[in-house]
Design a protein around this motif. Structure first.
Motif, PDB file in Angstrom:
ATOM      1  N   VAL A 289      27.963   1.138 -37.131  1.00 47.18           N
ATOM      2  CA  VAL A 289      28.706   0.870 -35.980  1.00 47.18           C
ATOM      3  C   VAL A 289      28.741   1.962 -34.951  1.00 47.18           C
ATOM      4  O   VAL A 289      28.329   2.964 -35.501  1.00 47.18           O
ATOM      5  N   SER A 290      28.863   1.864 -33.513  1.00 50.60           N
ATOM      6  CA  SER A 290      29.281   3.048 -32.755  1.00 50.60           C
ATOM      7  C   SER A 290      30.406   3.330 -32.889  1.00 50.60           C
ATOM      8  O   SER A 290      31.618   2.658 -33.717  1.00 50.60           O
ATOM      9  N   LEU A 291      30.893   4.439 -32.554  1.00 52.30           N
ATOM     10  CA  LEU A 291      32.174   5.271 -32.907  1.00 52.30           C
ATOM     11  C   LEU A 291      33.137   4.601 -32.133  1.00 52.30           C
ATOM     12  O   LEU A 291      34.197   4.469 -33.061  1.00 52.30           O
ATOM     13  N   THR A 317      26.714  11.507 -34.315  1.00 53.52           N
ATOM     14  CA  THR A 317      27.115  12.910 -34.304  1.00 53.52           C
ATOM     15  C   THR A 317      28.390  12.882 -35.281  1.00 53.52           C
ATOM     16  O   THR A 317      28.710  14.002 -35.884  1.00 53.52           O
ATOM     17  N   SER A 318      29.190  11.952 -35.203  1.00 47.87           N
ATOM     18  CA  SER A 318      30.511  12.011 -35.601  1.00 47.87           C
ATOM     19  C   SER A 318      30.513  11.005 -37.177  1.00 47.87           C
ATOM     20  O   SER A 318      31.376  10.908 -37.553  1.00 47.87           O
ATOM     21  N   GLY A 319      29.433  10.601 -37.294  1.00 49.50           N
ATOM     22  CA  GLY A 319      29.251   9.751 -38.579  1.00 49.50           C
ATOM     23  C   GLY A 319      28.028  10.326 -39.416  1.00 49.50           C
ATOM     24  O   GLY A 319      27.586  11.252 -39.526  1.00 49.50           O
ATOM     25  N   ILE A 332      24.862  -1.888 -28.119  1.00 48.43           N
ATOM     26  CA  ILE A 332      25.057  -0.512 -28.059  1.00 48.43           C
ATOM     27  C   ILE A 332      24.225  -0.056 -26.804  1.00 48.43           C
ATOM     28  O   ILE A 332      23.215  -0.198 -26.734  1.00 48.43           O
ATOM     29  N   SER A 333      25.189   0.924 -26.197  1.00 51.76           N
ATOM     30  CA  SER A 333      24.586   1.498 -24.838  1.00 51.76           C
ATOM     31  C   SER A 333      23.509   2.483 -25.104  1.00 51.76           C
ATOM     32  O   SER A 333      22.662   2.762 -24.286  1.00 51.76           O
ATOM     33  N   GLY A 334      23.548   3.443 -25.987  1.00 53.74           N
ATOM     34  CA  GLY A 334      22.681   4.359 -26.291  1.00 53.74           C
ATOM     35  C   GLY A 334      23.174   5.670 -25.930  1.00 53.74           C
ATOM     36  O   GLY A 334      22.383   6.650 -25.452  1.00 53.74           O
ATOM     37  N   ILE A 351      19.222  -4.900 -28.372  1.00 57.12           N
ATOM     38  CA  ILE A 351      19.699  -6.117 -27.923  1.00 57.12           C
ATOM     39  C   ILE A 351      20.731  -5.852 -26.870  1.00 57.12           C
ATOM     40  O   ILE A 351      21.798  -5.480 -27.173  1.00 57.12           O
ATOM     41  N   ASN A 352      20.447  -6.287 -25.654  1.00 60.36           N
ATOM     42  CA  ASN A 352      21.421  -5.739 -24.675  1.00 60.36           C
ATOM     43  C   ASN A 352      21.034  -6.371 -23.463  1.00 60.36           C
ATOM     44  O   ASN A 352      20.015  -6.596 -23.004  1.00 60.36           O
ATOM     45  N   PRO A 353      21.996  -6.960 -22.432  1.00 59.59           N
ATOM     46  CA  PRO A 353      21.460  -7.835 -21.432  1.00 59.59           C
ATOM     47  C   PRO A 353      21.631  -6.751 -20.272  1.00 59.59           C
ATOM     48  O   PRO A 353      20.928  -7.190 -19.161  1.00 59.59           O
TER      49      PRO A 353
HETATM   50  C1  LIG Z   1      32.472  14.570 -29.269  1.00 61.36           C
HETATM   51  C2  LIG Z   1      32.067  13.067 -29.292  1.00 61.36           C
HETATM   52  C3  LIG Z   1      31.540  12.505 -30.577  1.00 61.36           C
HETATM   53  C4  LIG Z   1      30.956  11.255 -30.595  1.00 61.36           C
HETATM   54  N1  LIG Z   1      30.189  10.921 -31.450  1.00 61.36           N
HETATM   55  C5  LIG Z   1      29.846   9.706 -31.529  1.00 61.36           C
HETATM   56  C6  LIG Z   1      29.124   9.062 -32.742  1.00 61.36           C
HETATM   57  O1  LIG Z   1      28.798   9.783 -33.669  1.00 61.36           O
HETATM   58  N2  LIG Z   1      28.426   7.720 -32.595  1.00 61.36           N
HETATM   59  C7  LIG Z   1      28.722   6.941 -31.385  1.00 61.36           C
HETATM   60  O2  LIG Z   1      28.217   5.657 -31.565  1.00 61.36           O
HETATM   61  N3  LIG Z   1      29.139   7.438 -30.488  1.00 61.36           N
HETATM   62  C8  LIG Z   1      29.735   8.667 -30.410  1.00 61.36           C
HETATM   63  N4  LIG Z   1      30.734   9.066 -29.297  1.00 61.36           N
HETATM   64  C9  LIG Z   1      30.903   8.343 -28.112  1.00 61.36           C
HETATM   65  C10 LIG Z   1      29.588   7.976 -27.288  1.00 61.36           C
HETATM   66  O3  LIG Z   1      29.779   9.060 -26.253  1.00 61.36           O
HETATM   67  C11 LIG Z   1      29.754   6.560 -26.559  1.00 61.36           C
HETATM   68  O4  LIG Z   1      30.841   6.469 -26.032  1.00 61.36           O
HETATM   69  C12 LIG Z   1      29.525   5.572 -27.817  1.00 61.36           C
HETATM   70  O5  LIG Z   1      28.567   5.698 -28.359  1.00 61.36           O
HETATM   71  C13 LIG Z   1      29.522   4.216 -26.685  1.00 61.36           C
HETATM   72  O6  LIG Z   1      29.710   3.145 -27.778  1.00 61.36           O
HETATM   73  P1  LIG Z   1      28.973   1.857 -27.413  1.00 61.36           P
HETATM   74  O7  LIG Z   1      27.535   1.563 -27.177  1.00 61.36           O
HETATM   75  O8  LIG Z   1      29.454   0.689 -28.468  1.00 61.36           O
HETATM   76  O9  LIG Z   1      29.925   1.297 -26.009  1.00 61.36           O
HETATM   77  P2  LIG Z   1      29.341   1.192 -24.610  1.00 61.36           P
HETATM   78  O10 LIG Z   1      28.971   2.311 -24.043  1.00 61.36           O
HETATM   79  O11 LIG Z   1      30.470   0.645 -23.994  1.00 61.36           O
HETATM   80  O12 LIG Z   1      28.094   0.066 -24.591  1.00 61.36           O
HETATM   81  C14 LIG Z   1      28.458  -1.049 -24.850  1.00 61.36           C
HETATM   82  C15 LIG Z   1      26.857  -2.043 -24.519  1.00 61.36           C
HETATM   83  O13 LIG Z   1      27.188  -3.358 -24.952  1.00 61.36           O
HETATM   84  C16 LIG Z   1      26.345  -4.050 -23.856  1.00 61.36           C
HETATM   85  N5  LIG Z   1      26.843  -5.479 -23.922  1.00 61.36           N
HETATM   86  C17 LIG Z   1      27.778  -6.099 -23.179  1.00 61.36           C
HETATM   87  N6  LIG Z   1      27.964  -7.310 -23.532  1.00 61.36           N
HETATM   88  C18 LIG Z   1      26.886  -7.594 -24.478  1.00 61.36           C
HETATM   89  C19 LIG Z   1      26.435  -8.732 -25.090  1.00 61.36           C
HETATM   90  N7  LIG Z   1      27.107  -9.768 -25.023  1.00 61.36           N
HETATM   91  N8  LIG Z   1      25.464  -8.554 -26.111  1.00 61.36           N
HETATM   92  C20 LIG Z   1      24.816  -7.407 -26.220  1.00 61.36           C
HETATM   93  N9  LIG Z   1      25.119  -6.242 -25.571  1.00 61.36           N
HETATM   94  C21 LIG Z   1      26.124  -6.447 -24.724  1.00 61.36           C
HETATM   95  C22 LIG Z   1      26.475  -3.192 -22.750  1.00 61.36           C
HETATM   96  O14 LIG Z   1      25.766  -3.475 -21.809  1.00 61.36           O
HETATM   97  C23 LIG Z   1      26.709  -1.887 -23.132  1.00 61.36           C
HETATM   98  O15 LIG Z   1      25.324  -1.436 -22.798  1.00 61.36           O
HETATM   99  C24 LIG Z   1      30.932  10.493 -29.173  1.00 61.36           C
HETATM  100  C25 LIG Z   1      31.717  10.922 -28.138  1.00 61.36           C
HETATM  101  C26 LIG Z   1      31.954  12.485 -28.219  1.00 61.36           C
HETATM  102  C27 LIG Z   1      32.771  12.943 -26.919  1.00 61.36           C
END
Ligand SMILES: Cc1cc2nc3c(=O)[nH]c(=O)nc-3n(C[C@H](O)[C@H](O)[C@H](O)COP(=O)(O)OP(=O)(O)OC[C@H]3O[C@@H](n4cnc5c(N)ncnc54)[C@H](O)[C@@H]3O)c2cc1C
Length: 392
Positions: A289-291, A317-319, A332-334, A351-353
């Motif tokens: 999972v993402s954080l 980085t946190s995992g 996951i946005s990346g 997989i991302n729209p």
């Molecule tokens: C100090 C620090 C440490 C951190 N450590 C980590 C870490 O270890 N790991 C980590 O992951 N993050 C970490 N983060 C958080 C990181 O910066 C991001 O906020 C996080 O990774 C975003 O998670 P996400 O991609 O799940 O969410 P979002 O950025 O919200 O992305 C969600 C994505 O889903 C897509 N989407 C929307 N609907 C659908 C659908 N129906 N089907 C498919 N895709 C869809 C969107 O287009 C978007 O790209 C850290 C942040 C800080 C400040």
């Protein structure tokens, strides 16, 4: 005349004398920065590793092979386990010790290090803040890019509105706003006479996995300097009476595939997590999972929360850092902090729209679409092809 703030001190973390990877990564970056610094300013400031340990002297030699000019080694059975109170006291003492600094450089005016690095992990994040409080300077946390520059700064308070030159300033960059913007943090002296104050060391904690260590070179020479720690009763009031390493039920290492999901599951989280789990099962993989997911952001069943939305599954980085043959990033946005954890994967599918999502630049195949639409098609295709694959 020497300067009173000199050298780059790197606080080393290790497990029973074996350096954790980020320690060597910090040393590598320290080496590159100080080589550039010494060339530019025609000086001879050192990369100094600081080690607290017990019977870990051999590690000191290794640190020289990995870039340290000097290693300050403090040996005591009190350092068998990391304890913030004790470690803070000893590291702060070492940082202010002119006598120790004089063992590896001319140090008549030495007051404190010019720069200082810690690991941005569970131990280092806490330690860096308590040490810097003791040293009465600032700290930038979770840094992933560093530059040393001469900067002209004009600031209402710091310079009383005048443009002043700050030489040898460490620019510390960190990813912010979900990892998509950079913040540059500077630790600057107050040169305004009304609030005059010096801030050294310029210090930061460094994200694991960002910098490369230098190649181990056994011909490198350096000096190991011994420090004799002393403790008061107060320093030792926290005692470790047992230590048990709990093995995680999440097994990223022996699976060839990892399917990770992020906040993109949001539209129907319960059903979408089930789809992700089915895909992982079909691929005989593990779920990551993402954080943000580990913070349990959605209203889902307790079974889903406790099985999937947990810190043990976080990649980044946190995992955990993972390196499977196949990494599937679903919703996951990346963000950079996630990428650091999976960039060693051999083949990446996203997989991302949103085709502007940064994960697109990190993957081998980008499937533009909603997971609700894409995963069922993948599952159907996998089911069809599995017998043929098994037969091979
Ligand atoms: C100090 C620090 C440490 C951190 N450590 C980590 C870490 O270890 N790991 C980590 O992951 N993050 C970490 N983060 C958080 C990181 O910066 C991001 O906020 C996080 O990774 C975003 O998670 P996400 O991609 O799940 O969410 P979002 O950025 O919200 O992305 C969600 C994505 O889903 C897509 N989407 C929307 N609907 C659908 C659908 N129906 N089907 C498919 N895709 C869809 C969107 O287009 C978007 O790209 C850290 C942040 C800080 C400040």
């Amino acid at each position: 005349m020497t300067e009173k703030y000199r050298h780059l001190y790197v606080v080393i973390e290790h497990e029973d004398g074996k350096p954790v990877p980020v320690s060597l990564e910090m040393l590598g970056e320290a080496r590159r920065l100080m080589d550039g610094f010494n060339r530019k300013y025609r000086s001879d400031e050192k990369v100094v590793a600081v080690v607290l340990g017990h019977n870990t002297r051999k590690l000191c030699e290794e640190l020289i092979f990995f870039g340290a000019d000097a290693v300050i080694y403090s040996d005591s059975k009190e350092f068998e386990h990391a304890r913030n109170l004790v470690d803070t006291k000893v590291i702060s003492e070492i940082a202010k010790d002119r006598e120790l600094a004089s063992k590896f450089s001319e140090a008549t005016d030495f007051v404190k290090p010019r720069y200082m690095f810690f690991a941005a992990d569970n131990i280092g994040r806490q330690l860096s803040s308590t040490v810097l409080a003791e040293l009465e300077s600032g700290l930038a946390s979770d840094i992933n890019k560093l530059v040393i520059e001469d900067l002209e700064i004009k600031h209402e308070h710091k310079t009383k509105g005048q443009g002043l030159m700050y030489e040898k300033t460490l620019e510390m960059y960190r990813p912010d706003f979900s990892g998509f913007l950079w913040t540059t943090i500077l630790c600057l002296d107050n040169r305004n006479p009304a609030i005059a104050r010096e801030y050294h060391p310029q210090a930061c904690s460094i994200i694991p996995g960002v910098f490369a260590p230098i190649e181990r070179d056994t011909s490198r020479r350096g000096i190991v300097v011994d420090h004799q720690p002393s403790f008061s009763e107060r320093d030792l009031k926290v005692r470790v009476i047992g230590r048990k390493i709990v093995k995680s039920a999440v097994d990223f290492d022996s699976h060839k595939a990892i399917v990770s999901f992020g906040r993109g599951v949001k539209e129907s989280p319960e059903e979408n997590v089930r789809l992700v789990a089915q895909l992982a099962e079909q691929l005989e993989g593990e779920v990551g999972v993402s954080l943000p997911i580990s913070k349990k952001p959605f209203a889902v069943s307790e079974a889903t929360n406790s099985k999937y939305m947990i810190p043990d599954r976080v990649v980044g980085t946190s995992g955990r850092k993972v390196a499977p043959l196949l990494y599937v990033a679903v919703g996951i946005s990346g963000a950079m902090q996630h990428i650091v954890g999976m960039k060693e994967s051999s083949f990446v599918v996203a997989i991302n729209p949103d085709e502007n999502a940064p994960i697109k630049d990190e993957c081998d195949i980008f499937i533009k679409g909603r997971m609700e639409d894409v995963i069922p098609v993948l599952l159907e295709e996998l089911q069809k092809q599995k017998p043929a694959i098994r037969a091979k």
